[in-house]
Structures are given as structure tokens and as C-alpha cells.
Motif scaffolding. Sequence first.
Motif, short mmCIF file in Angstrom:
data_model
loop_
_atom_site.label_atom_id
_atom_site.label_comp_id
_atom_site.label_asym_id
_atom_site.label_seq_id
_atom_site.Cartn_x
_atom_site.Cartn_y
_atom_site.Cartn_z
N ARG A 114 0.86 -1.18 0.00
CA ARG A 114 0.00 0.00 0.00
C ARG A 114 0.89 1.23 0.00
NH1 ARG A 114 -4.79 2.22 0.59
NH2 ARG A 114 -5.82 0.18 0.56
N LEU A 115 0.70 2.09 -0.99
CA LEU A 115 1.51 3.30 -1.10
C LEU A 115 0.78 4.51 -0.52
CD1 LEU A 115 4.15 4.55 -2.11
CD2 LEU A 115 3.05 4.93 -4.32
N LEU A 116 -0.49 4.72 -0.92
CA LEU A 116 -1.24 5.89 -0.48
C LEU A 116 -2.42 5.49 0.40
CD1 LEU A 116 -1.35 8.03 -3.78
CD2 LEU A 116 0.40 7.98 -1.98
N SER A 117 -2.67 6.31 1.42
CA SER A 117 -3.80 6.11 2.33
C SER A 117 -4.43 7.46 2.63
CB SER A 117 -3.35 5.46 3.64
OG SER A 117 -3.13 4.08 3.48
N PRO A 118 -5.75 7.49 2.89
CA PRO A 118 -6.42 8.77 3.13
C PRO A 118 -6.08 9.37 4.48
CG PRO A 118 -7.95 6.95 3.44
CD PRO A 118 -6.69 6.35 2.90
N ALA A 119 -6.27 10.65 4.61
CA ALA A 119 -6.08 11.32 5.90
C ALA A 119 -7.03 10.72 6.91
CB ALA A 119 -6.33 12.82 5.74
N GLY A 120 -6.52 10.47 8.12
CA GLY A 120 -7.33 9.85 9.15
C GLY A 120 -7.15 8.35 9.24
N ALA A 121 -6.49 7.76 8.24
CA ALA A 121 -6.19 6.32 8.27
C ALA A 121 -4.74 6.12 8.68
CB ALA A 121 -6.45 5.72 6.89
N PRO A 122 -4.37 4.89 9.07
CA PRO A 122 -2.96 4.66 9.42
C PRO A 122 -2.04 5.00 8.26
CG PRO A 122 -4.33 2.80 10.09
CD PRO A 122 -5.20 3.70 9.26
N GLU A 123 -0.91 5.63 8.57
CA GLU A 123 0.12 5.96 7.58
C GLU A 123 -0.46 6.77 6.41
OE1 GLU A 123 1.79 2.18 6.59
OE2 GLU A 123 2.84 2.00 8.50
N ALA A 124 -1.16 7.85 6.73
CA ALA A 124 -1.78 8.68 5.70
C ALA A 124 -0.73 9.20 4.72
CB ALA A 124 -2.51 9.84 6.35
N TYR A 125 -1.09 9.18 3.44
CA TYR A 125 -0.16 9.56 2.37
C TYR A 125 -1.03 9.84 1.15
CZ TYR A 125 4.43 9.11 -0.09
OH TYR A 125 5.59 9.33 -0.79
N PHE A 126 -1.07 11.08 0.67
CA PHE A 126 -2.01 11.41 -0.40
C PHE A 126 -1.52 12.61 -1.20
CE2 PHE A 126 -3.32 13.20 3.68
CZ PHE A 126 -3.38 14.55 3.41
N ALA A 127 -2.12 12.81 -2.37
CA ALA A 127 -1.77 13.92 -3.27
C ALA A 127 -3.03 14.65 -3.69
CB ALA A 127 -1.03 13.38 -4.49
N GLY A 128 -2.86 15.93 -4.01
CA GLY A 128 -3.99 16.72 -4.48
C GLY A 128 -3.54 17.83 -5.41
N PHE A 129 -4.48 18.37 -6.18
CA PHE A 129 -4.20 19.44 -7.14
C PHE A 129 -5.33 20.47 -7.06
CE2 PHE A 129 -2.13 15.64 -8.59
CZ PHE A 129 -0.89 16.08 -9.03
N GLY A 130 -4.96 21.75 -7.19
CA GLY A 130 -5.96 22.81 -7.12
C GLY A 130 -5.40 24.12 -7.61
N TRP A 131 -6.01 25.25 -7.14
CA TRP A 131 -5.59 26.59 -7.54
C TRP A 131 -5.46 27.48 -6.31
CZ3 TRP A 131 -9.06 23.52 -9.98
CH2 TRP A 131 -8.85 23.24 -11.34
N ARG A 132 -4.50 28.36 -6.33
CA ARG A 132 -4.30 29.28 -5.22
C ARG A 132 -5.46 30.27 -5.13
NH1 ARG A 132 1.55 31.14 -6.84
NH2 ARG A 132 0.83 33.07 -5.87
N ALA A 133 -5.87 30.56 -3.88
CA ALA A 133 -6.99 31.48 -3.66
C ALA A 133 -6.46 32.90 -3.49
CB ALA A 133 -7.78 31.05 -2.43
N GLU A 134 -5.84 33.42 -4.53
CA GLU A 134 -5.31 34.79 -4.53
C GLU A 134 -5.92 35.53 -5.71
OE1 GLU A 134 -1.09 34.49 -4.55
OE2 GLU A 134 -1.00 33.31 -2.70
N GLY A 135 -7.07 36.17 -5.47
CA GLY A 135 -7.80 36.82 -6.54
C GLY A 135 -8.75 35.87 -7.26
N LEU A 136 -8.78 34.62 -6.85
CA LEU A 136 -9.64 33.60 -7.43
C LEU A 136 -10.30 32.85 -6.29
CD1 LEU A 136 -10.49 31.96 -10.04
CD2 LEU A 136 -8.56 30.45 -9.51
N SER A 137 -11.53 32.41 -6.49
CA SER A 137 -12.26 31.64 -5.47
C SER A 137 -12.41 30.20 -5.95
CB SER A 137 -13.63 32.26 -5.19
OG SER A 137 -13.49 33.57 -4.70
N PRO A 138 -11.38 29.37 -5.78
CA PRO A 138 -11.49 27.98 -6.19
C PRO A 138 -12.43 27.21 -5.26
CG PRO A 138 -9.44 28.32 -5.03
CD PRO A 138 -10.07 29.67 -5.16
N PRO A 139 -12.86 26.02 -5.66
CA PRO A 139 -13.71 25.22 -4.78
C PRO A 139 -13.01 24.97 -3.44
CG PRO A 139 -13.71 24.31 -6.99
CD PRO A 139 -12.67 25.39 -6.98
N ALA A 140 -13.80 24.97 -2.36
CA ALA A 140 -13.24 24.76 -1.02
C ALA A 140 -12.75 23.33 -0.86
CB ALA A 140 -14.31 25.09 0.03
N ALA A 141 -11.95 23.12 0.18
CA ALA A 141 -11.36 21.80 0.40
C ALA A 141 -12.40 20.73 0.67
CB ALA A 141 -10.37 21.87 1.57
N ASP A 142 -13.59 21.12 1.15
CA ASP A 142 -14.63 20.14 1.43
C ASP A 142 -15.65 20.01 0.29
OD1 ASP A 142 -15.79 22.59 1.72
OD2 ASP A 142 -16.69 22.19 3.67
#
Length: 567
Positions: A114-142
Motif C-alpha cells: 500500500r503506497l497511499l492512504s487517506p487522511a485519518g487512516a494509518p500511515e496517511a499519504y495522499f496527493a492533491g491538485f488545485g488553484w491558489r486562492a489569490e484573486g480567485l475563489s477555487p472550490p473549497a477543500a470540502d
Amino acid sequence: MKDDRQNFVLFAVIAALILFGWPLVQNRFFPTANPPATKMVDGKQVALPKPGADPTADSPAAIRDRQVVLAETPRVRIETPALRGSINLKGPRIDDLVLTRYNETVAKNSAPIRLLSPAGAPEAYFAGFGWRAEGLSPPAADTVWTASAPVLTPAKPVTLEAANATGQRFRIEIAIDNDYLFTIRQTVMNGGAQPVPVAPYGFVNRVGVSKDPDSWTIHTGPMSVNNGAAHYAPNFKDVDAGAQRFTTQGGWLGFTDKYWLTALVPDASQTFDGQFRAGANKAYQADYSVQPKLLPPGRSLTQNARFFAGAKEVRLLDRYTDDGIVTKLDYAIDWGWFRLVEKPIFYYLDWLFRLIGNFGVAIILLTLTIRLILFPIAQRQFASMAAMRALQPKMKALQERYKDDKPRLQQEVMALYKTEKVNPLAGCLPAIIQIPIFYALYKVLLLTIEMRHQHFVLWIKDLSAPDPATILNLFGIIPFTPPHFLAIGVVPVLLGISMYFQFKLNPQAMDETQRQVFAFLPWVLMFVMAPFAVGLQVYWITTNCVSILQQRLLYARHPGLKEAPVK
């Protein structure tokens, strides 16, 4: 006689320092092998659990905990020949990934890595992609994104979509190949009335440091390729002390273990700011962000990135690099200074393995190939040794004659070498050539995942680990674990025996102390080599056996070597 005793005592002290002092430095500078894959218990071989793993990682409670976390959010399944897992639509995040080609242990029923696990699980390890909220309102983390399909496969990419309250729509298209490389296309469509700055980012977050030790020989932890070079620094301690930042165009950053890698690869045509930083609860993050671009109303902007999450297979990393897909991804394997020697040895060894199907036999054939190539040099070595042996009486005479005139002695010795056409360094050449070859094989066995869990014969289930058949506890029958420096297996003993007979065939030194030293040396080296990978010991045993046969052949051509030196 007194000098002989002093020399022998000195050698005994040095041997003791090697035996007891070597283990104190080897793990820092020369890690000997992978942790044992099996253990002898009551004379039977038992597969060991994954070293350093969470002791509850394979328990029902831990599995339920992870499954509970995974069930809390809607997901897109990942199904490829090499990977299985899911993408969390809340975020979104790639946070559930197992490597189907590799198992935790050598046991037949072992779970895949097992390489990746979600936050809150043992040995959490994950990746994400998005946009900086500087003059832009990207979707919230939730924000829960919508997906175009329930499953991501190499033949069917998935598009994730979300929107904000100011007229911008966001799209993340995720594709994957048959191995471990994700392609990420981030698009912003501006349906608002004003231009907005668009600055994409990506991150990899992991809890805890690598279970594989970081050493002088092998780097594990944060790693990047930036400004045209691979950087095996900082390490986790450096990141704990403060964020480590760089700016570059082209390259990548992420976390490397001995065999596994996660790497963020921004668009090579754009300059990006990368950094490693530490967070709460022993979390570490690698992330990048691209300089913002102004997006006018009614227009869209797409920016590409890649994400590697998988095994550091040599051929695969070389292919991604050679095809120009990821810059210097092959440097994720820390080959070090002997890269030019190590990679050809790996490719030849891997070719032999694919041809034969047994890595131990492939190592033996590699040894025979090397000895065949070096045979002409060995012939010259033996001829030089015979000539040097014949010169011993003359050398002794010169030493007696000019014992009080060292400069004159050196001149006369050099003149003797020139007259007799003898090169005193010729006998050292084969040994010097063997050093980079031996070190290269050491690195190949230690670094490459292709050597991991490779079976040889009988009880040897992993050529990259030490011999588990420990003699001192009668192969596990006695419930006693010997100290590290006394954990001698069958293969190290065979190595010591082969070295003993090889030294016995060597021309005997005229000095009695030297003869005693060479008689004792094989058994010292047996203890020194015992913790190393069995594959390395197989190479050395084969080398010794070939040398014995070679010496017998060359003794026939140079009988002067067998004769006692004339006094």
C-alpha cells in the motif's frame, strides 16, 4: 621472533576492531542488505512481516479503520495493470493506492504494497491538485466534485468538475498509463465579468518519515530535480528545521523510499516554486505552485502536470526519462558515483534473469562473464607474481647491502625491476578492477526493486537480504537470537571456506607473520560479510571458486610460483 609476535598481536587487535567496530559504522555508510525476508523457527522457514510497519496495519481493526475512512466520501475507482485504489471526490485527492505487482512479504498470501492512504487512516499519504486562492475563489477543500465516470482506467480518463459562486468553472481531467504515471489537466473557465488570476498547485502529503533508513549510500525522504540537477537533500530533519524552497523551470519534487516514489511533475514549459515543509502530527509536504496568469472573461485556461506514484523500476524510469516525459526521473534511484558501472551491470544481470528465470544463477553467470573478461589480466598478474617471487633473493640482498642508504636502495630496486622487466603493480590491477564491479553489484542488490524478494535455491527466498539460516541457534531450533555480529549463516561459512582455499593456493609469503595473517583473514572476512545480501556473497563465492580453478591452470604455466623461494 619478537617482531613476529608483535605483528601478530597487532593484526589480532585490528581483526577485533573490524569484527566489533564495523557494525557500528556500516549502517550509516554501507547498509549491508535489505531486512531479512524470512526467519528460521524450529528448523522451518517463516516469512517475516514488513519491517518497520505499523504492527496493527494488517489487523482487522486497522483494515476496518481504513475502510471506514474510505467509505466516508464518494470515490472514483482506479483499475490498472499495476495499481488499484480510488480517488476521493472531496478535495479532490488521490489517496488510496496499492501496487498490485508487489507484496509486503514473501508469503504466498501476503497483501500488496500500500503506497497511499487517506487522511485519518494509518500511515496517511495522499496527493492533491488545485488553484491558489489569490484573486480567485477555487472550490473549497470540502467541495465534492462530480465525476464523468465511476472508474479510471488506462483506456478511460475521468473528468472532475466543480464551480464557484462568481461564475468560474473548474475541471480536472485525470488520465493514467499502464504503469504509475497520472496526467493531470487543470482547466479554469471564466464565466464571470472580471479577469481572474489563475495559479495552479499540486501537493503530496505524508505522515511520518520513510521506514527505509537514509544513509550515505542510499537517500530516502524529500527529493527533487531542479535547475538541471538531481538533489538528494534536504532530509526530513532539515525540513523539520524549516521549509526548504527552490524555483526552477522543468523538474519535479516528491518523496522517495528505497523502492517507492511519489513525484509531482509540473509543466516543463513553466517556472514553478517548489518547497518541502513540515506540519503538525509529524506530517511532511512537498508542493509546488505556478506563477499566476490573468484569465479574461469568457476564456478558459488549461495547465498540465503529472504525478508519479509507484515502484522505482529501472527500465520504466529510464523510459519516462528517455522519452522526455519526466526530466531525470531515472535519478530517483540513488546510483551514486559508480552510476556508469552500476547501470550496465544491472541491465546485463536483468537480461540474464529474464533469460534464465533465477536471479542467483544470473549472478553466477555474471561472475563468470566478468572473470572471463578479466582472464588476460589475471594471466599477466600471475606472470608478474612469478617474476616477483623469483626476484625475492635479489631484493633481500639489496636490502642488506643498502640498509643504511634508503635513496640508493630505492634506485637499485627500480633498476632491478627495469632489468628484469617486472612491474610490481601488475599484480594489483585485477583487484583494483574488481572494486568498482563489486561495489556496483552491492548497489544493484541494495537499490533495485528487481532484486527484491528474488528466490535462489532452498531456504534462500530473498537474494537482497542476509542468509536467514543462522548456525549458532541451529537454524532456529534453539529459541535464541544471536547478536548481529555472530548471526552467521550457511552461505557466509561457504564464503569463508572458499576464501581459505583460495588463499592457500596463493604463493606463500616468505614472512611467517604474513602467512599467519593470510591464514586468519578468511574467517575475519566471513564475519564481516555475513550481514550483507546473499546475492553479494554468491558473487564472491563464485569468484573464489573460479579463481581456484584459474590458479591451478596458471600454476601449470608458471610453475615457479609453487616452488619455495630461494634464500
